[in-house]
Scaffold this motif. Structure first.
Motif, PDB file in Angstrom:
ATOM      1  N   PRO A  58       6.978  47.921  97.384  1.00 31.92           N
ATOM      2  CA  PRO A  58       7.727  47.780  96.130  1.00 31.92           C
ATOM      3  C   PRO A  58       8.438  46.440  96.008  1.00 31.92           C
ATOM      4  O   PRO A  58       8.502  45.867  94.911  1.00 31.92           O
ATOM      5  CB  PRO A  58       8.733  48.936  96.180  1.00 31.92           C
ATOM      6  CG  PRO A  58       8.108  49.942  97.068  1.00 31.92           C
ATOM      7  CD  PRO A  58       7.338  49.160  98.092  1.00 31.92           C
ATOM      8  N   PHE A  59       8.976  45.925  97.110  1.00 33.89           N
ATOM      9  CA  PHE A  59       9.639  44.621  97.044  1.00 33.89           C
ATOM     10  C   PHE A  59       8.651  43.509  96.719  1.00 33.89           C
ATOM     11  O   PHE A  59       8.894  42.665  95.841  1.00 33.89           O
ATOM     12  CB  PHE A  59      10.353  44.290  98.355  1.00 33.89           C
ATOM     13  CG  PHE A  59      10.830  42.859  98.402  1.00 33.89           C
ATOM     14  CD1 PHE A  59      11.835  42.415  97.555  1.00 33.89           C
ATOM     15  CD2 PHE A  59      10.241  41.947  99.260  1.00 33.89           C
ATOM     16  CE1 PHE A  59      12.259  41.090  97.566  1.00 33.89           C
ATOM     17  CE2 PHE A  59      10.648  40.614  99.274  1.00 33.89           C
ATOM     18  CZ  PHE A  59      11.663  40.195  98.430  1.00 33.89           C
ATOM     19  N   VAL A  60       7.520  43.502  97.416  1.00 34.65           N
ATOM     20  CA  VAL A  60       6.528  42.441  97.210  1.00 34.65           C
ATOM     21  C   VAL A  60       6.009  42.465  95.771  1.00 34.65           C
ATOM     22  O   VAL A  60       5.878  41.418  95.118  1.00 34.65           O
ATOM     23  CB  VAL A  60       5.379  42.585  98.218  1.00 34.65           C
ATOM     24  CG1 VAL A  60       4.214  41.662  97.868  1.00 34.65           C
ATOM     25  CG2 VAL A  60       5.878  42.298  99.634  1.00 34.65           C
ATOM     26  N   LEU A  61       5.707  43.658  95.263  1.00 31.92           N
ATOM     27  CA  LEU A  61       5.214  43.774  93.898  1.00 31.92           C
ATOM     28  C   LEU A  61       6.286  43.369  92.885  1.00 31.92           C
ATOM     29  O   LEU A  61       6.013  42.642  91.922  1.00 31.92           O
ATOM     30  CB  LEU A  61       4.761  45.213  93.640  1.00 31.92           C
ATOM     31  CG  LEU A  61       4.161  45.499  92.263  1.00 31.92           C
ATOM     32  CD1 LEU A  61       2.961  44.599  91.990  1.00 31.92           C
ATOM     33  CD2 LEU A  61       3.769  46.966  92.160  1.00 31.92           C
ATOM     34  N   THR A  62       7.507  43.802  93.120  1.00 30.06           N
ATOM     35  CA  THR A  62       8.599  43.482  92.200  1.00 30.06           C
ATOM     36  C   THR A  62       8.946  42.003  92.232  1.00 30.06           C
ATOM     37  O   THR A  62       9.276  41.411  91.195  1.00 30.06           O
ATOM     38  CB  THR A  62       9.840  44.334  92.545  1.00 30.06           C
ATOM     39  OG1 THR A  62       9.491  45.710  92.444  1.00 30.06           O
ATOM     40  CG2 THR A  62      10.989  44.042  91.595  1.00 30.06           C
ATOM     41  N   ARG A  63       8.856  41.404  93.397  1.00 37.04           N
ATOM     42  CA  ARG A  63       9.116  39.956  93.495  1.00 37.04           C
ATOM     43  C   ARG A  63       8.151  39.177  92.597  1.00 37.04           C
ATOM     44  O   ARG A  63       8.558  38.268  91.873  1.00 37.04           O
ATOM     45  CB  ARG A  63       8.967  39.500  94.945  1.00 37.04           C
ATOM     46  CG  ARG A  63       9.233  38.027  95.179  1.00 37.04           C
ATOM     47  CD  ARG A  63       9.118  37.687  96.658  1.00 37.04           C
ATOM     48  NE  ARG A  63       7.793  38.004  97.172  1.00 37.04           N
ATOM     49  CZ  ARG A  63       7.499  38.040  98.475  1.00 37.04           C
ATOM     50  NH1 ARG A  63       8.427  37.791  99.391  1.00 37.04           N
ATOM     51  NH2 ARG A  63       6.267  38.319  98.873  1.00 37.04           N
TER      52      ARG A  63
ATOM     53  N   ASP B 191       6.125  44.338  80.731  1.00 33.88           N
ATOM     54  CA  ASP B 191       7.486  44.539  80.237  1.00 33.88           C
ATOM     55  C   ASP B 191       8.280  45.526  81.086  1.00 33.88           C
ATOM     56  O   ASP B 191       9.506  45.431  81.175  1.00 33.88           O
ATOM     57  CB  ASP B 191       7.445  45.073  78.795  1.00 33.88           C
ATOM     58  CG  ASP B 191       6.724  44.131  77.849  1.00 33.88           C
ATOM     59  OD1 ASP B 191       7.240  43.027  77.618  1.00 33.88           O
ATOM     60  OD2 ASP B 191       5.634  44.492  77.365  1.00 33.88           O
ATOM     61  N   ILE B 192       7.572  46.493  81.680  1.00 35.78           N
ATOM     62  CA  ILE B 192       8.210  47.580  82.427  1.00 35.78           C
ATOM     63  C   ILE B 192       7.430  47.791  83.718  1.00 35.78           C
ATOM     64  O   ILE B 192       6.202  47.943  83.689  1.00 35.78           O
ATOM     65  CB  ILE B 192       8.192  48.893  81.612  1.00 35.78           C
ATOM     66  CG1 ILE B 192       8.902  48.717  80.266  1.00 35.78           C
ATOM     67  CG2 ILE B 192       8.794  50.046  82.410  1.00 35.78           C
ATOM     68  CD1 ILE B 192       8.467  49.727  79.218  1.00 35.78           C
ATOM     69  N   LEU B 193       8.115  47.793  84.835  1.00 37.03           N
ATOM     70  CA  LEU B 193       7.487  48.082  86.125  1.00 37.03           C
ATOM     71  C   LEU B 193       8.163  49.289  86.741  1.00 37.03           C
ATOM     72  O   LEU B 193       9.370  49.273  86.998  1.00 37.03           O
ATOM     73  CB  LEU B 193       7.608  46.883  87.072  1.00 37.03           C
ATOM     74  CG  LEU B 193       7.147  47.119  88.515  1.00 37.03           C
ATOM     75  CD1 LEU B 193       5.667  47.485  88.576  1.00 37.03           C
ATOM     76  CD2 LEU B 193       7.437  45.888  89.377  1.00 37.03           C
ATOM     77  N   VAL B 194       7.388  50.342  86.976  1.00 38.78           N
ATOM     78  CA  VAL B 194       7.897  51.555  87.612  1.00 38.78           C
ATOM     79  C   VAL B 194       7.304  51.643  89.009  1.00 38.78           C
ATOM     80  O   VAL B 194       6.102  51.867  89.185  1.00 38.78           O
ATOM     81  CB  VAL B 194       7.540  52.817  86.802  1.00 38.78           C
ATOM     82  CG1 VAL B 194       8.096  54.061  87.508  1.00 38.78           C
ATOM     83  CG2 VAL B 194       8.080  52.719  85.381  1.00 38.78           C
ATOM     84  N   ASN B 195       8.144  51.464  90.017  1.00 39.87           N
ATOM     85  CA  ASN B 195       7.724  51.516  91.422  1.00 39.87           C
ATOM     86  C   ASN B 195       7.859  52.949  91.933  1.00 39.87           C
ATOM     87  O   ASN B 195       8.896  53.332  92.483  1.00 39.87           O
ATOM     88  CB  ASN B 195       8.596  50.586  92.263  1.00 39.87           C
ATOM     89  CG  ASN B 195       8.301  49.134  92.030  1.00 39.87           C
ATOM     90  OD1 ASN B 195       7.219  48.655  92.358  1.00 39.87           O
ATOM     91  ND2 ASN B 195       9.256  48.411  91.455  1.00 39.87           N
TER      92      ASN B 195
END
Length: 253
Positions: free
Chosen positions: A121-126, A88-92
């Motif tokens: 952070p981009f790869v994980l968030t993608r 639900d929540i991703l903190v990079n």
């Protein structure tokens, strides 16, 4: 239940072992979220952040990932995006810094900082964000920096990466806000963590920094806690694409 209540939510916090990441994980747990902590050196059990989360009455899972390893980051994204219980929540928050004058700045340092602080952070968030978009809800929080606005001294790679995080925050917000996903960033000021130890150990630099901060002190990791809970909660439902400084007034000086 209040707008700041995170009961039943699952939050992933990278760089959770210490400093700002640990403070954010603790605050999110105290607000009701279960936590997956990620770090390159996180203990499988018994870590300080795990104790914080369990003390708050929430569950904790430790994942060890080296954010300098692109394949490890891709695997982490695939793992988190494919779980039965959605994130639900991703903190990079995971990050690194290398200090050297620009004319001497090694390619290896530049590449490491850009990989850890921007590409990972981009790869994980993608990966995680795609599942949020499909569900029509989610909260993503990047950790930016004052150097998302300024250039700093002897940290060209870090300044470039953190400027990139500010742009990425806005770019993803533009795409994902219509799908119910909030993407924002926190820009910490000068916080007393390992990353700023060299500055605090330099009497001249430390004095110059303190003289610029209206609050008159270095920040503490816990100073970021309330902002993290806010951006992770329904209270921030109409906040999109913001880079929010928590800096003791530095940017207003």
């Amino acid at each position: 239940m209040t707008a700041f209540d995170l009961t039943g939510k699952l939050a992933v916090v990278t760089g959770a072992r210490r400093g700002i990441g640990r403070a954010m994980a603790r605050a999110l747990a105290q607000a009701g979220a279960d936590i997956i902590g990620v770090s390159a050196t996180l203990e499988e059990s018994g870590s300080g952040v795990e104790q914080d989360v369990v003390t708050a009455g929430r569950t904790f899972e430790a994942l060890r990932t080296d954010f300098a390893d692109p394949e490890a980051v891709r695997s982490l994204g695939t793992d988190l995006a494919g779980r039965e219980r959605p994130v639900d929540i991703l903190v990079n928050n995971a990050g690194t810094i290398r200090r050297a004058p620009a004319v001497e700045h090694p390619d290896a340092d530049w590449e490491t900082v850009l990989q850890v602080d921007l590409t990972a952070p981009f790869v994980l968030t993608r990966a995680v964000g795609a599942s949020m978009v499909a569900r029509g809800k989610g909260k993503i929080i990047f950790v930016a920096s004052l150097l998302s606005f300024q250039g700093g001294i002897t940290v060209p790679g870090y300044a470039a990466a953190k400027h990139g995080i500010a742009g990425l925050t806005k770019a993803l917000a533009n795409e994902w806000a219509p799908h119910g996903v909030n993407v924002n960033a926190i820009a910490p000021g000068y916080i007393a963590t390992d990353n700023t130890q060299a500055l605090r150990d330099d009497p001249g630099r430390s004095r110059a920094i303190l003289d610029r901060i209206p609050a008159g002190r270095w920040g503490r990791a816990d100073d970021l806690a309330g902002t993290a809970v806010f951006l992770a909660s329904d209270a921030a439902a109409y906040v999109h694409g913001t880079v929010l400084p928590v800096d003791g007034g530095w940017m207003g000086r």
